[in-house]
Design an enzyme around this catalytic site. Structure first.
Site, PDB file in Angstrom:
ATOM      1  N   THR A  24       0.840  -1.197   0.000  1.00  0.00           N
ATOM      2  CA  THR A  24       0.000   0.000   0.000  1.00  0.00           C
ATOM      3  C   THR A  24       0.867   1.234   0.000  1.00  0.00           C
ATOM      4  O   THR A  24       1.247   1.751   1.029  1.00  0.00           O
ATOM      5  CB  THR A  24      -0.883   0.008   1.249  1.00  0.00           C
ATOM      6  OG1 THR A  24      -0.027  -0.251   2.345  1.00  0.00           O
ATOM      7  CG2 THR A  24      -1.934  -1.049   1.171  1.00  0.00           C
ATOM      8  N   CYS A  25       1.130   1.687  -1.204  1.00  0.00           N
ATOM      9  CA  CYS A  25       2.087   2.779  -1.313  1.00  0.00           C
ATOM     10  C   CYS A  25       1.404   4.052  -1.758  1.00  0.00           C
ATOM     11  O   CYS A  25       2.029   4.935  -2.293  1.00  0.00           O
ATOM     12  CB  CYS A  25       3.138   2.388  -2.316  1.00  0.00           C
ATOM     13  SG  CYS A  25       2.368   1.698  -3.777  1.00  0.00           S
ATOM     14  N   ILE A  26       0.110   4.127  -1.617  1.00  0.00           N
ATOM     15  CA  ILE A  26      -0.587   5.251  -2.208  1.00  0.00           C
ATOM     16  C   ILE A  26      -1.471   5.958  -1.190  1.00  0.00           C
ATOM     17  O   ILE A  26      -1.698   5.442  -0.101  1.00  0.00           O
ATOM     18  CB  ILE A  26      -1.433   4.807  -3.406  1.00  0.00           C
ATOM     19  CG1 ILE A  26      -2.205   3.534  -3.083  1.00  0.00           C
ATOM     20  CG2 ILE A  26      -0.550   4.582  -4.585  1.00  0.00           C
ATOM     21  CD1 ILE A  26      -3.422   3.660  -2.333  1.00  0.00           C
TER      22      ILE A  26
END
Lengths: 444, 614
Positions: free
Chosen positions: B412-414
Site C-alpha cells: 500500500t504505497c498510495i
C-alpha cells in the site's frame, strides 16, 4: 355519440368476466360482466350493441335513442340488492359496498364521507344540496344493513349551504348527526374521517370496522338508496368537470353520467377545452392530489370523480429536483410524471416518514393530515444537489416543508400547482387555517 | 422529524423544537418535537436558532400558549406548565483532573452535498448530525474530535502472575556507509551492494523493464524521487528462528526504499503520490518512514505500461527489489556477532485477570497496489507471504511479535500520507503501547483486508465479528489506513464488534478530507490519526499515520470504556485543539510527558504543497 367503453375492473379486487358477446344487444342496466373474486357486477350504461369484448373492457356502440328506463335488479333483502346492483365505493377507492356493509358493526357507526376533500370537485356537495332526502334514506339503509346505531355526515364547515340543507333534513332523525371538518387536505381520507369523528387513530392496516364503523362516500349511500328503492343497478356516476374549459373555470357538475363515457365527451358537455390563451398542460382524471394524467378517449368508471384540463406546466429548464412523495398525494410514478412535464430532472426521492408501504404497494399515511416533520427530508434534497423540490404533501406537511426549504434556497413546488392555478385555488404552501373547528350543538 | 417517547427520553437534555406547526392549546408530546440529531445541520443552514430553547424534558406535558410554526424552538414565553428540572451538579474540579480525556473522531455519514449524519452511543445521549464537505471537494467538512472522560485507573482485580508466551530478540547491526562493490557484503559498518545486481532484479520479473539503485545519504536528501511505494527495514531471521520468535537481525541506519513509475512515467500510486524532492515529501521518523539521518537504498523501478493499476505490476516491483534485500539478508545472517551494537528483547506476555483486548488492523485488499503479503518467511520478505487478496481478505490472527517482526509486507504505497508502509508494522505504535501496558491483556492482533466490493466487505466484517466474539475479549481496537472506500468496512467492523456488547475504539485518518462516509451507533470512540495542519491528505509520506500519541489516547479511551465510563459526545466540527487538550489531560493523569510528532510544517515547502495550501 362516441362508443362507450366499460372497463372490467372498476373496483378493488379482480377484473370481472364478460358474460356478453360481440353483437349482443344490451340495454341500460343489462348485466354484462360478473366478479371472478372480490368485485362487483358490471352493467351496460346505455342501449346499444356490443362492439368489442377485450381483455380489459367491453365496448358498446350506443343506439341513437336512449330511453330513461333500465333493466331492474331483482327484489330481495337490502344487502343482496346492494350486491346485485354492483355498487362500489364511489369516493375513489372502489371497495365493493355489498362486502363492506355485510360486516356487523354491532351498533356502531356509518360515517358518511362528504368531505369532498379534493379541491375543485363539487358533485358530492351539490348532491347534498339537491338530493338530500334520498341521500339520508341511503344512509338509513346502510345503518340497517350493517347494524349501525348512528349515522354521521362528515362535511367541511365551509360548505354552509349543504350543511343547512342537512341540518333541516335531520331535525327529526335522532340517530343522525353532522361532524364538521376543517378545510384541510386530506380530511376525506378514510382513516382521517374515523379519527376526526370518533377520535380513534387506526393503524394503516386496520379497516374502520376495527372502530365499529364503515366510512361510505356520500354518493355511495345515494346509490344504495337507488338500488333498494328504484332497483337501479350501478351504471351511472356523478362527475365534476373543471379547469381550462370554455366559459371559465367554474365547476360543471354532471349527475348520472353513464359509466364508460369518455373524457372528451364530458369536456364537450362542459363547453369544450379552452385553448385560446395557451395550450392544455394535461388532463387529470380524478382529483388534483390523487388523480392521474389521462387522455381524451379514456372512459370514466364507477369511481371517477373529476375531469380537469389544466394550464401549461411551469418550465424548470432541466433543474435538479427532489421529489417528496407522500401517501396523501400522487405516488412516485405520478410525481415523476409531473416532474418530467415540468422539465425537471429527478436527483433525489424521499418518502414522508409517515408514508407506510402497504402489502399492495400503495402508501398509506400513519396519521393523515398531521405532519411528522420534514426538515430531514429537505436536508436530504439539499445534500443530493437539488435546486427545486416538488412535493405531494397534505396541507400540514406542505406547511412544514415551507418552514425549511425556502430558507435553504430550494424552490418549492407542489405537484398540484398547475391544477390549483387552473381552478383558481390557493397553492398548497403555508397553512393558515386551524385544524380545529367548532362543532354544531349536539351535531345538529 | 417527529420523535418517539423513547427518543425524547434519550434526548431529555437536548433543546425542544417543534417539528411542525402546532396550535395554541396543544399539550406538547414527543411527536410534536423535531429530532435533535439534525439540529446541527439546521443551525448551519440558518434554519434554527436554539437560543433560549427549553430542553425536551422541560417541555413535555406543557401547553402551548400560542400557535407556532415548524422548527420553532420552544421557549418559556410560549408555554404554560414548563417542568422544573433539577440541574445536575457539575463534576468536581479535582475529579476532572484525575480523569484522562482522549479524543474521539465521530462516525459520520457523509455525502457529496455537505451533510453527514452521526449516530453515537445508544442510551448515552449521543446522537448527532454533522455537516461535512464533499469528499475530496475540500469544503467545510468534519472529522470530529471529541473528548472522552476516561480513567486510566485499572479496575481492582485479584493479581494473577503474568505468563510469557514467546520471546523475540532483535540484534541491531550499525551501518554508517553504503557502497557499491564487486560483491554484497558487510565490513564493519559498511554495507557493499554488488555492482550489476540491477540486471538480476530486471531478469527476475518480466514486467520490470528498468531498475536503478541510488544510495541516498543525508547530504543528498534534496534529490528528486518518483513516488515512494514502500519503506522497509533490512532484517533477517537467525538460524532456525521463525518469524515472530527467536532472533532477528536488523541493520540500523539504512532502509530499503522502493519508488517507481511505468515505462511512460505514470506514478505507481492512486490517490495522490509523493513524488518530488525527498526532503520535502517524507515525514521523518514516522513509524512508516525513514528516520532523519538514515541512508536509503532507493530502488527506482520502471514497470510495463498500464500494469500500475493491476495486481501484477506493483507486486513485480516489490519482488524485484527483494532480490537485493535478500542478498543483503543472506550476508547479514553470517555477520560476526561482535558487530551487534544493541539488543532488544520483546516478550509476548499474557496477563490473566486483566482486561483482555484485541487489536484489529484493517489493511488494504482491493487489488493492484492495495495488497499486502501476509507472513513471509523473512521479515518484510516476499517469499512465503500470502497476498491478502488471495486469502479473501478474511481475518488472520497474528501474535503481536509476528506483527513487529515484519509479518506484513505492505504494497500500500498510495494515498501517501495515510497509508501504512511495511516499516510501520515493524514499529507499530499501538501494538507496542498495548503489549507494554501492565493493565491490559493483549490476546492477539487480527489483520483483516478491505475488499473492493461492498458485499465482500460485509462478508469479511461479519467473519471478524464472529472471530472477536469467540475470543471473549473485554475490548477491541480497530485501526485502518487510507480513507474513503475502506471506511465502509471499517465502520462495519466497529458495528460487528459493538453490537456484541464489546467496547471498541477506532483509529483512522478523518479530519477534513477523510471524513467518514458511513457511520453507525457503535462508532462512539474514535481517534483521528490526522497530523496535517489543514486536516488533509497532504501527499507527505506517512504524515497522517498512527503514532504513539494516538496509541496513548486510544488506549486510555478503551480503558475508560471498559470500566463503564462515559464517552463524551463528539464535537460538531473537526477541531484539532481537542486533541492537544486531551493529550494534556492524559499527561496530567499519568504524569508522563507525551511528545507530539511534527507535521509537514517542519519540512521545506514543496511547490506541490504550496499549490495545495493555496
Amino acid at each position: 355519440m362516441n362508443k362507450v367503453q366499460i372497463l372490467l375492473r372498476q373496483h378493488v379486487g379482480a377484473p370481472c368476466a364478460p358474460i356478453v358477446a360481440v353483437g349482443d344487444k344490451v340495454k341500460k342496466g343489462t348485466l354484462i360482466a360478473t366478479p371472478t373474486g372480490l368485485g362487483a357486477n358490471i352493467f351496460s350504461s346505455v342501449y346499444g350493441v356490443v362492439d368489442e369484448v377485450l381483455e380489459d373492457r367491453i365496448n358498446i356502440i350506443p343506439d341513437a335513442e336512449q330511453p330513461d328506463e333500465y333493466e331492474c335488479i331483482a327484489e330481495g333483502d337490502h344487502l343482496q340488492m346492494v350486491k346485485d346492483a354492483g355498487i362500489v365505493g364511489m369516493g375513489g377507492a372502489g371497495f365493493p359496498a355489498g362486502v363492506k356493509l355485510s360486516a356487523d358493526l354491532e351498533g356502531g357507526y356509518i360515517l358518511v364521507n362528504a368531505a369532498e376533500c379534493e379541491p375543485g370537485l363539487k358533485h358530492n356537495i351539490r348532491q347534498i344540496e339537491e338530493n338530500v332526502e334520498m341521500t339520508i334514506r341511503g344512509l338509513k339503509y346502510c345503518m340497517e344493513i350493517a347494524n349501525a346505531k348512528k349515522g354521521v355526515f362528515a362535511i367541511k364547515k365551509k360548505n354552509e349551504k349543504a350543511i343547512e340543507t342537512l341540518r333541516a333534513a335531520i331535525v327529526n332523525e335522532p340517530d343522525i348527526t353532522i361532524h364538521l371538518l376543517p378545510d384541510i387536505y386530506p380530511m376525506g381520507e378514510e382513516r382521517a374521517v374515523v379519527r376526526e369523528v370518533l377520535d380513534v387513530l387506526l393503524e394503516p392496516t386496520q379497516l374502520p370496522s376495527a372502530a365499529h364503523a364503515d366510512v361510505c362516500n356520500v354518493e355511495t349511500i345515494l346509490r344504495v338508496a337507488e338500488a333498494i328503492e328504484l332497483r337501479k343497478p350501478s351504471f351511472s356516476k356523478n362527475v365534476t368537470v373543471v379547469g381550462k374549459i370554455k366559459g371559465g373555470n367554474e365547476p360543471h357538475v354532471f349527475f348520472d353520467v353513464p359509466v364508460g363515457t369518455d373524457v372528451e365527451t364530458l369536456i364537450e358537455m362542459a363547453g369544450g377545452l379552452d385553448e385560446e390563451d395557451g395550450p392544455i398542460g394535461e388532463i387529470v382524471m380524478g382529483g388534483p392530489f390523487t388523480g392521474k394524467a389521462t387522455t381524451p378517449d379514456a372512459p370514466i368508471t364507477k369511481t371517477t370523480g373529476g375531469i380537469i384540463p389544466t394550464i401549461e406546466f411551469p418550465d424548470l429548464h432541466g433543474a435538479p429536483v427532489g421529489l417528496l412523495v407522500c401517501a396523501c398525494g400522487g405516488n412516485e410514478e405520478r410525481m415523476r410524471d409531473v416532474c418530467a412535464k415540468m422539465n425537471g430532472k429527478v436527483v433525489s426521492v424521499a418518502e414522508c416518514k409517515q408514508a407506510q408501504r402497504q402489502k399492495n404497494g400503495s402508501l398509506k399515511c400513519e396519521n393523515p393530515g398531521n405532519c411528522p416533520g420534514q426538515a430531514a427530508k429537505v436536508l436530504q434534497f439539499k445534500k443530493d444537489g437539488a435546486t427545486d423540490i416538488i412535493i405531494g404533501n397534505c396541507s400540514d406537511c406542505s406547511n412544514t416543508v415551507m418552514g425549511s426549504a425556502p430558507k435553504m434556497k430550494l424552490r418549492t413546488w407542489h405537484m398540484t400547482d398547475h391544477i390549483m392555478r387552473t381552478i383558481g385555488h390557493p397553492l398548497y404552501r403555508h397553512l393558515t387555517v386551524s385544524k380545529h373547528v367548532d362543532q354544531l350543538p349536539n351535531g345538529k | 422529524m417527529s420523535i418517539t417517547a423513547e427518543t425524547a427520553k434519550e434526548h431529555a437534555h437536548d433543546p425542544a423544537v417543534l417539528c411542525c406547526r402546532a396550535e395554541e392549546g396543544t399539550v406538547i408530546e414527543a411527536h410534536n418535537l423535531e429530532d435533535p440529531t439534525i439540529f446541527d445541520d439546521l443551525v448551519d443552514s440558518g434554519l434554527l436558532d436554539l437560543d433560549g430553547a427549553l430542553t425536551i424534558e422541560e417541555v413535555l406535558g406543557a401547553k402551548l400558549t400560542k400557535t407556532l410554526d415548524s422548527l420553532s424552538p420552544l421557549t418559556a414565553d410560549s408555554l404554560d406548565g414548563v417542568k422544573a428540572v433539577a440541574k445536575e451538579e457539575a463534576p468536581a474540579e479535582e475529579a476532572v483532573a484525575e480523569e484522562a480525556v482522549a479524543p474521539v473522531a465521530a462516525a459520520p455519514v457523509a455525502s457529496t452535498g455537505g451533510v453527514l449524519s452521526i449516530h453515537i452511543g445508544e442510551g448515552k445521549d449521543i446522537d448527532l448530525q454533522i455537516p461535512v464537505g464533499a469528499l475530496g471537494g475540500g469544503a467545510a467538512a468534519a472529522g470530529v474530535v471529541a473528548p472522552v472522560v476516561g480513567g486510566t485507573a485499572a479496575v481492582a482485580e485479584a493479581e494473577q502472575p503474568e505468563k510469557v508466551v514467546r520471546e523475540l530478540t532483535r540484534k541491531h547491526f550499525k551501518i554508517t556507509e553504503v557502497k557499491r562493490g564487486p560483491e554484497t557484503k558487510i565490513e564493519g559498518t559498511t554495507l557493499y551492494i554488488r555492482e550489476g545486481i540491477e540486471k538480476d532484479c530486471i531478469d527476475d520479473q518480466v514486467l520490470v523493464h528498468d531498475f536503478k539503485i541510488d544510495i541516498i545519504t543525508p547530504e543528498n536528501y534534496h534529490t528528486y524521487s518518483e513516488t515512494v511505494m514502500d519503506v522497509q527495514p533490512i532484517a533477517t531471521k537467525e538460524g532456525e528462528s521463525e518469524l515472530g520468535s527467536g532472533v532477528t537481525r536488523v541493520l540500523d541506519g539504512v532502509v530499503m526504499m522502493l519508488t517507481g513509475t511505468t515505462d511512460e512515467g505514470v506514478q505507481i500510486g492512486e490517490f495522490g503520490s509523493s513524488e518530488g524532492y525527498l526532503d520535502e515529501n517524507i515525514m521523518w521518523n514516522r513509524p512508516s518512514c525513514p528516520d532523519k539521518g538514515e541512508i536509503f537504498i532507493k530502488a527506482e523501478v520502471k514497470i510495463e505500461n498500464k500494469t500500475n493499476m493491476e495486481r501484477r505490476g506493483p507486486l513485480a516491483a516489490h519482488t524485484a527489489m527483494d532480490v537485493i534485500t535478500q542478498e543483503i539478508r543472506d550476508v547479514l545472517k553470517k555477520v560476526d556477532e561482535s558487530l551487534v551494537v544493541d539488543t532488544e528483547e520483546f516478550k509476548q506476555v499474557r496477563r490473566p485477570g486483566k482486561k483482555k483486548v484485541v487489536i484489529i488492523k484493517e489493511i488494504m485488499g482491493q487489488g493492484a497496489m492495495h495488497d499486502n503479503l501476509i507472513l513471509p518467511i523473512e521479515p518484510v520478505g516476499v517469499l512465503g507471504g500470502k497476498p491478502n487478496v488471495d486469502l479473501g481478505n478474511v481475518p488472520v490472527v497474528f501474535s503481536p511479535l509476528e506483527v513487529i517482526d515484519g509479518g506484513i509486507h505492505a504494497l500500500t504505497c498510495i494515498g501517501p500520507a495515510s497509508k501504512e508502509m511495511s516499516r510501520h508494522y515493524w514499529r507499530e505504535p499501538l501494538v507496542n503501547e498495548v503489549i507494554h501496558d501492565p493493565e491490559v491483556d493483549l490476546c492477539g492482533v487480527i489483520f483483516v483486508g478491505s475488499p473492493q466490493i461492498n458485499s465482500e466487505k460485509f462478508y469479511v466484517s461479519k467473519r471478524l465479528g464472529q472471530t472477536v466474539e469467540s475470543m471473549d475479549v473485554d475490548g477491541a481496537f480497530v485501526t485502518t489506513e487510507g480513507f474513503g472506500n475502506n471506511h465502509v468496512d471499517f465502520a462495519s467492523h466497529l458495528e460487528q464488534i459493538g453490537m456484541r456488547g464489546i467496547p471498541v475504539v477506532g483509529f483512522s485518518f478523518c479530519a477534513v478530507q477523510g471524513a467518514l462516509v458511513v457511520g453507525n451507533k457503535y462508532m462512539t470512540s474514535m481517534v483521528d490519526n490526522n497530523k496535517s495542519e489543514a486536516g488533509i491528505e497532504n501527499e507527505v509520506l506517512g504524515c497522517n499515520t498512527l503514532c504513539p500519541e494516538d496509541a496513548v489516547r486510544g488506549l486510555a479511551m478503551l480503558k475508560a470504556e471498559m470500566s463503564g465510563l462515559e464517552v463524551k459526545t463528539a464535537e460538531k466540527a473537526w477541531n484539532p485543539n481537542v486533541k492537544s487538550t486531551n493529550i494534556e489531560l492524559v499527561e496530567e493523569a499519568t504524569g508522563k510527558k507525551i511528545d507530539l510528532v511534527e507535521n509537514e510544517q517542519s519540512l521545506p515547502m514543496s511547490e506541490k504543497r504550496k499549490a495545495k495550501y493555496n
